[in-house]
Scaffold this motif. Sequence first.
Motif, PDB file in Angstrom:
ATOM      1  N   ARG A 119      -9.831   1.467  -7.970  1.00 48.30           N
ATOM      2  CA  ARG A 119      -9.199   1.177  -6.691  1.00 48.30           C
ATOM      3  C   ARG A 119      -9.623   2.187  -5.630  1.00 48.30           C
ATOM      4  N   SER A 120      -9.529   1.785  -4.384  1.00 44.79           N
ATOM      5  CA  SER A 120      -9.655   2.692  -3.253  1.00 44.79           C
ATOM      6  C   SER A 120      -8.367   2.562  -2.458  1.00 44.79           C
ATOM      7  N   ILE A 121      -7.707   3.690  -2.189  1.00 40.30           N
ATOM      8  CA  ILE A 121      -6.348   3.634  -1.657  1.00 40.30           C
ATOM      9  C   ILE A 121      -6.279   4.361  -0.310  1.00 40.30           C
ATOM     10  N   PRO A 122      -6.560   3.659   0.800  1.00 39.56           N
ATOM     11  CA  PRO A 122      -6.461   4.289   2.131  1.00 39.56           C
ATOM     12  C   PRO A 122      -5.090   4.074   2.766  1.00 39.56           C
ATOM     13  N   ASP A 123      -4.740   4.942   3.720  1.00 38.64           N
ATOM     14  CA  ASP A 123      -3.539   4.800   4.543  1.00 38.64           C
ATOM     15  C   ASP A 123      -2.256   4.648   3.718  1.00 38.64           C
ATOM     16  N   LYS A 135      12.173  17.019  -7.631  1.00 39.15           N
ATOM     17  CA  LYS A 135      10.792  16.695  -7.278  1.00 39.15           C
ATOM     18  C   LYS A 135      10.642  15.232  -6.856  1.00 39.15           C
ATOM     19  N   THR A 136      11.058  14.326  -7.734  1.00 39.25           N
ATOM     20  CA  THR A 136      10.868  12.897  -7.480  1.00 39.25           C
ATOM     21  C   THR A 136      11.687  12.426  -6.286  1.00 39.25           C
ATOM     22  N   LEU A 137      12.930  12.865  -6.201  1.00 35.58           N
ATOM     23  CA  LEU A 137      13.804  12.423  -5.118  1.00 35.58           C
ATOM     24  C   LEU A 137      13.287  12.878  -3.756  1.00 35.58           C
ATOM     25  N   LEU A 138      12.852  14.134  -3.656  1.00 37.63           N
ATOM     26  CA  LEU A 138      12.321  14.643  -2.389  1.00 37.63           C
ATOM     27  C   LEU A 138      11.044  13.908  -1.991  1.00 37.63           C
ATOM     28  N   ALA A 139      10.164  13.689  -2.966  1.00 41.86           N
ATOM     29  CA  ALA A 139       8.893  13.011  -2.673  1.00 41.86           C
ATOM     30  C   ALA A 139       9.129  11.576  -2.217  1.00 41.86           C
ATOM     31  N   LEU A 140      10.043  10.874  -2.884  1.00 42.49           N
ATOM     32  CA  LEU A 140      10.344   9.500  -2.485  1.00 42.49           C
ATOM     33  C   LEU A 140      10.970   9.451  -1.100  1.00 42.49           C
ATOM     34  N   ALA A 141      11.893  10.379  -0.823  1.00 39.84           N
ATOM     35  CA  ALA A 141      12.528  10.404   0.495  1.00 39.84           C
ATOM     36  C   ALA A 141      11.501  10.659   1.587  1.00 39.84           C
ATOM     37  N   ALA A 142      10.592  11.615   1.349  1.00 35.07           N
ATOM     38  CA  ALA A 142       9.547  11.907   2.332  1.00 35.07           C
ATOM     39  C   ALA A 142       8.605  10.727   2.497  1.00 35.07           C
ATOM     40  N   GLY A 143       8.282  10.061   1.398  1.00 33.30           N
ATOM     41  CA  GLY A 143       7.411   8.897   1.470  1.00 33.30           C
ATOM     42  C   GLY A 143       8.039   7.749   2.231  1.00 33.30           C
ATOM     43  N   LEU A 144       9.337   7.498   2.001  1.00 31.49           N
ATOM     44  CA  LEU A 144      10.034   6.426   2.709  1.00 31.49           C
ATOM     45  C   LEU A 144      10.138   6.728   4.199  1.00 31.49           C
ATOM     46  N   LEU A 145      10.420   7.990   4.539  1.00 29.77           N
ATOM     47  CA  LEU A 145      10.518   8.373   5.944  1.00 29.77           C
ATOM     48  C   LEU A 145       9.212   8.114   6.687  1.00 29.77           C
ATOM     49  N   GLN A 146       8.096   8.530   6.070  1.00 30.89           N
ATOM     50  CA  GLN A 146       6.810   8.430   6.745  1.00 30.89           C
ATOM     51  C   GLN A 146       6.204   7.032   6.675  1.00 30.89           C
ATOM     52  N   THR A 147       6.692   6.219   5.732  1.00 32.35           N
ATOM     53  CA  THR A 147       6.184   4.850   5.621  1.00 32.35           C
ATOM     54  C   THR A 147       7.028   3.862   6.418  1.00 32.35           C
ATOM     55  N   GLU A 148       8.342   3.949   6.228  1.00 34.89           N
ATOM     56  CA  GLU A 148       9.234   2.967   6.850  1.00 34.89           C
ATOM     57  C   GLU A 148       9.644   3.342   8.270  1.00 34.89           C
ATOM     58  N   ASP A 149       9.902   4.625   8.537  1.00 31.59           N
ATOM     59  CA  ASP A 149      10.419   5.042   9.841  1.00 31.59           C
ATOM     60  C   ASP A 149       9.307   5.478  10.796  1.00 31.59           C
ATOM     61  N   LEU A 150       8.495   6.434  10.353  1.00 27.96           N
ATOM     62  CA  LEU A 150       7.469   7.001  11.233  1.00 27.96           C
ATOM     63  C   LEU A 150       6.191   6.172  11.269  1.00 27.96           C
ATOM     64  N   LYS A 151       6.005   5.288  10.283  1.00 26.84           N
ATOM     65  CA  LYS A 151       4.817   4.419  10.197  1.00 26.84           C
ATOM     66  C   LYS A 151       3.520   5.229  10.133  1.00 26.84           C
ATOM     67  N   THR A 152       3.610   6.437   9.581  1.00 18.75           N
ATOM     68  CA  THR A 152       2.409   7.265   9.408  1.00 18.75           C
ATOM     69  C   THR A 152       1.473   6.649   8.384  1.00 18.75           C
ATOM     70  N   TYR A 153       2.047   6.017   7.368  1.00 20.04           N
ATOM     71  CA  TYR A 153       1.260   5.375   6.307  1.00 20.04           C
ATOM     72  C   TYR A 153       1.681   3.913   6.195  1.00 20.04           C
ATOM     73  N   ASN A 154       0.740   3.089   5.731  1.00 20.28           N
ATOM     74  CA  ASN A 154       1.010   1.658   5.632  1.00 20.28           C
ATOM     75  C   ASN A 154       1.823   1.294   4.398  1.00 20.28           C
ATOM     76  N   LYS A 155       1.704   2.105   3.346  1.00 20.55           N
ATOM     77  CA  LYS A 155       2.346   1.744   2.091  1.00 20.55           C
ATOM     78  C   LYS A 155       2.737   2.992   1.323  1.00 20.55           C
ATOM     79  N   LEU A 156       3.811   2.872   0.549  1.00 19.83           N
ATOM     80  CA  LEU A 156       4.234   3.917  -0.383  1.00 19.83           C
ATOM     81  C   LEU A 156       3.905   3.438  -1.788  1.00 19.83           C
ATOM     82  N   LEU A 157       3.014   4.161  -2.481  1.00 20.90           N
ATOM     83  CA  LEU A 157       2.615   3.820  -3.845  1.00 20.90           C
ATOM     84  C   LEU A 157       3.154   4.873  -4.798  1.00 20.90           C
ATOM     85  N   VAL A 158       3.946   4.442  -5.762  1.00 19.24           N
ATOM     86  CA  VAL A 158       4.524   5.351  -6.755  1.00 19.24           C
ATOM     87  C   VAL A 158       3.997   4.959  -8.127  1.00 19.24           C
ATOM     88  N   ALA A 159       3.464   5.923  -8.872  1.00 24.35           N
ATOM     89  CA  ALA A 159       2.889   5.624 -10.183  1.00 24.35           C
ATOM     90  C   ALA A 159       3.202   6.751 -11.150  1.00 24.35           C
TER      91      ALA A 159
END
Length: 442
Positions: free
Chosen positions: A354-358, A265-289
């Motif tokens: 907090r308000s967490i956009p993008d 679960k965690t590994l897949l979610a982090l990989a997808a988050g990194l792809l869309q944040t760092e490579d595709l720039k779909t989101y501005n930030k990856l927040l993990v909590a």
Amino acid sequence: MKKIYVLDTNVLLQDPQSIFSFQDNEVVIPAVVLEEVDSKKRYMDEIGRNARHVSKLIDGLRQEGKLHEKIPLYNGGSLRIELNHRSFQQLQDIFVEKTNDNRILAVAKNLSLEEETKNEGKSVILVSKDTLVRVKADALGLQAEDFLSDRVVDVSDVYSGFLEIYLQRELLDKFYESGELALSEVTHQPFYSHQFLIMKDALGSSASAIGMVESSGKFVRKLVYDQDHIWGIKPRNVQQIMATELLLRDDLPLVTMVGKAGTGKTLLALAAGLLQTEDLKTYNKLLVARPIVPVGKDIGYLPGEKQEKLRPWMQPIYDNLEYLFNTKKPGEIDDILAGMASIEVEALTYIRGRSIPDQFIIIDEAQNLTKHEVKTILTRVGERSKIVLMGDPGQIDHPYLDEYNNGLTYVVEKFKEQKVAGHIKLLKGERSGLAQLAADLL
């Protein structure tokens, strides 16, 4: 015939509205329960919040009459605070210690004995989330029940997010060619939006296909994302392929994943988050909590600044990040994250207000969240953000939660019919053969 329900403290602390859950029957709260609730109201957590809620609720009911007498409830039942029936005589030969639990048992036992002397005496039932209190009640000849009204789903109805069906080979061939099938061709069974179908050949050949029910609920279509790997991670089983689809689709702002330890679960979610944040720039930030809930005895206060205090709690996240970034040296992941301002690892303690956009938001260990806490988190999500809630409902460290009333299960059940959400239950452990065996056997 109407009944008398005697409530344990943990029932009120789990669900402050529980006094309205017993229809037209009589609800009795022993005085010692009020003392226990009072001792918890200063806590700065969910238990403290519920204790304060209960206090205000009961104080508001004083307008209806004297609390030590029966006061009516809007659902047709009644409530009273029990000041009498505290005699310990019936218990002193069995349970010597006058603990709060035993005092609650004494109230229920004495009420039961009093009702037995009446011509039309009511049944007295002790309601408690504490297993041993129910065992003690049984030893005393008392009826005892768990409080189940807070459960959002029955044991047999937990939503998995996918269904396996068997089709004629002609339909499978048609699905391969066109990429979709009308659900009316497949079955007349109703499906939820974004529910997965594992379609197999009814004649037993190896032919199979995976599809997802689209938003209108009328068609099942091929998966959009059929990638070999995400940030170096390759899905290893059919449920992980489904999880990848949910994680990469930008039309699903809410994704929930449940599964035993080691299912990825965690590994897949982090990989997808990194792809869309760092490579595709779909989101501005990856927040993990993740919530701060210890396993076993708490180690107490930790020294250092905030990040140093959080590190032991967040270490499972850092372990996965080290794997994804293929770090070799101690402290190397900290240097990488320091240079990547787009990745933030945080404790849920600081999310209120907090308000967490993008942002691509990952909430790990969500099974340790209450319904109120998970509502607080989801209402923080801003425009163009995606949130992933994941955890194992079978591994809960919160004292008042179980597999069927925790915040993660609550979100899964409440959002399974919504077009903005997708869910998958991961079944197969991929961490190691030993980890999978331990998850199954222990």
